[in-house]
Scaffold this active site. Sequence first.
Site, mmCIF file in Angstrom:
data_model
loop_
_atom_site.group_PDB
_atom_site.id
_atom_site.type_symbol
_atom_site.label_atom_id
_atom_site.label_comp_id
_atom_site.label_asym_id
_atom_site.label_seq_id
_atom_site.Cartn_x
_atom_site.Cartn_y
_atom_site.Cartn_z
ATOM 1 N N ASP A 283 0.854 -1.190 0.000
ATOM 2 C CA ASP A 283 0.000 0.000 0.000
ATOM 3 C C ASP A 283 0.885 1.232 0.000
ATOM 4 O O ASP A 283 2.073 1.164 0.314
ATOM 5 C CB ASP A 283 -0.905 0.019 1.239
ATOM 6 N N SER A 284 0.286 2.364 -0.341
ATOM 7 C CA SER A 284 1.011 3.631 -0.310
ATOM 8 C C SER A 284 1.299 4.061 1.124
ATOM 9 O O SER A 284 2.090 4.962 1.341
ATOM 10 C CB SER A 284 0.186 4.707 -0.999
ATOM 11 N N CYS B 218 -4.107 -0.968 -2.329
ATOM 12 C CA CYS B 218 -4.155 0.474 -2.567
ATOM 13 C C CYS B 218 -4.949 0.678 -3.846
ATOM 14 O O CYS B 218 -4.610 0.121 -4.894
ATOM 15 C CB CYS B 218 -2.721 0.983 -2.724
ATOM 16 N N HIS C 134 -7.728 3.439 3.029
ATOM 17 C CA HIS C 134 -7.649 4.257 4.249
ATOM 18 C C HIS C 134 -9.029 4.497 4.860
ATOM 19 O O HIS C 134 -9.151 4.731 6.054
ATOM 20 C CB HIS C 134 -7.030 5.633 3.944
ATOM 21 N N CYS D 164 -11.004 3.461 -1.195
ATOM 22 C CA CYS D 164 -9.642 3.739 -0.750
ATOM 23 C C CYS D 164 -9.483 2.967 0.546
ATOM 24 O O CYS D 164 -10.356 3.024 1.417
ATOM 25 C CB CYS D 164 -9.446 5.233 -0.516
ATOM 26 N N GLU E 252 -3.381 9.437 7.709
ATOM 27 C CA GLU E 252 -1.948 9.174 7.898
ATOM 28 C C GLU E 252 -1.385 9.972 9.081
ATOM 29 O O GLU E 252 -0.423 9.571 9.709
ATOM 30 C CB GLU E 252 -1.166 9.494 6.615
#
Lengths: 270, 270
Positions: free
Chosen positions: B9-10, B72, B186, B184, B151
Amino acid sequence: MDRAIGVIDSGVGGLTVAYELMRQLPNERLIYLGDTLRCPYGPRPEIEIRTFTWEMVHFLMTKNIKMLVIACNTATAFTLQELQKQLPIPVIGVIQPGARAAIKVTESDHVGVIGTQGTIGSDAYAKALKTIKPDIKVDSLACPLFVPMVEKGILDGVQCQSIVQDSLRPLQKITGMDTLILGCTHYPIIKDVISRVMGPSVQLISSSEETAREASIILDMNGILNKTGHRGYHEFYTTGNLDTFKKITNRIFAESMDTIQSVTMERAVI
Amino acid sequence: MDRAIGVIDSGVGGLTVAYELMRQLPNERLIYLGDTLRCPYGPRPEIEIRTFTWEMVHFLMTKNIKMLVIACNTATAFTLQELQKQLPIPVIGVIQPGARAAIKVTESDHVGVIGTQGTIGSDAYAKALKTIKPDIKVDSLACPLFVPMVEKGILDGVQCQSIVQDSLRPLQKITGMDTLILGCTHYPIIKDVISRVMGPSVQLISSSEETAREASIILDMNGILNKTGHRGYHEFYTTGNLDTFKKITNRIFAESMDTIQSVTMERAVI
């Protein structure tokens, strides 16, 4: 890629899988074969279930199908592995999709399974669940009256409610079970009744919905998804009484299906 | 079969996929790599996203992984097809699973998608949905503030609620949309906030849960499911700040993970 998906069942139960395939994969063409004449498969010995299933498969293979869906839990329990090994096309059953969906949904890791005598006796769901998640708790119950009831077209009303209530009593006493797998493709047809009896704390998993979802994945991964954007043309075959089959088909699909025909299998009723 | 599943993942978003993989496939071993240093990928040009993704893939291939999960959405949108073609192991992304689950769930055939600028700009969800079901209605919305917020560890509270509320306003005005894909990885971390904002009439689809479910199918169909019944041993790597990564990891898993280490990619930040 105009080849059809073949769908087999011991009778009308697999129509719930066909319905979901049509809803979730509207570009795909289906050829359905229900062995209504020899239904139910649940109480039959393994050798008969395997023989009958292979007869249905041979019929559909002459139609050049691109994938086979065994839309019958009993047939899945006894023939999935050999069909996957021996056929040159992808083969999916209805047990693993229901098991995987239950694992995704359950929060208590305590799952119930209802099915035919054959399916429950084979322990196929408990094996599928525990192979993936060893510490999951599984309570299984055979409900041998459900399939004959549905095949007769008794889908609601007092008699249906009473049979479902009596059959599910052992499961109602169990605490902590938050998910119930409808381990027979006939059962989604009486899902509302089962849901009323089990109450809101138990989430029902329809192996039909989940199997259609997995069929979508397998078509995609094998590069055989129909991407033309045209609605598929469907064919339905039954080995049994055409009128009863049509009645239930029209009820499930809430519309007339393209083609419903009778067909005879190689071997007579045993 | 003790080889691990690789997850990239990013940043930390893919941890929601890792969490679901561990929950739905407790026998499996994971090696996770989050490119936190270069996160977010969403606003980056395609060439950077592809370069960074391949760097992560090369790192995991040295660990002899048996399957790759691109956890991701942005990386899936730009690299899934080339990775599927070029790697000798099964590769799955997070877009198709979310699309298939939405098709299963929606009753109005009207689906919303939220994601990064990159994912929404690529139109990958709308394409995936319409390839399978041409007449489905799709409304997409980029929410570029969500990933940087998550993040930073802002996962609830007034500021989070306010950002989510403002970002989702265009979707709240749309009638008939009964399903919203969290496009997404996240976003499941702030699922409760999104759910409060969208209200009970919109069902949220977590691409994380659905991807884990599909990983289970692909392992099974490829005969590489770990059937030993032993809990897997996991490794986590981040290219960024170890403390922030550990903080979010511990929050998502509600337990300390086996191994969390720093790692440097070949190329520096661009």
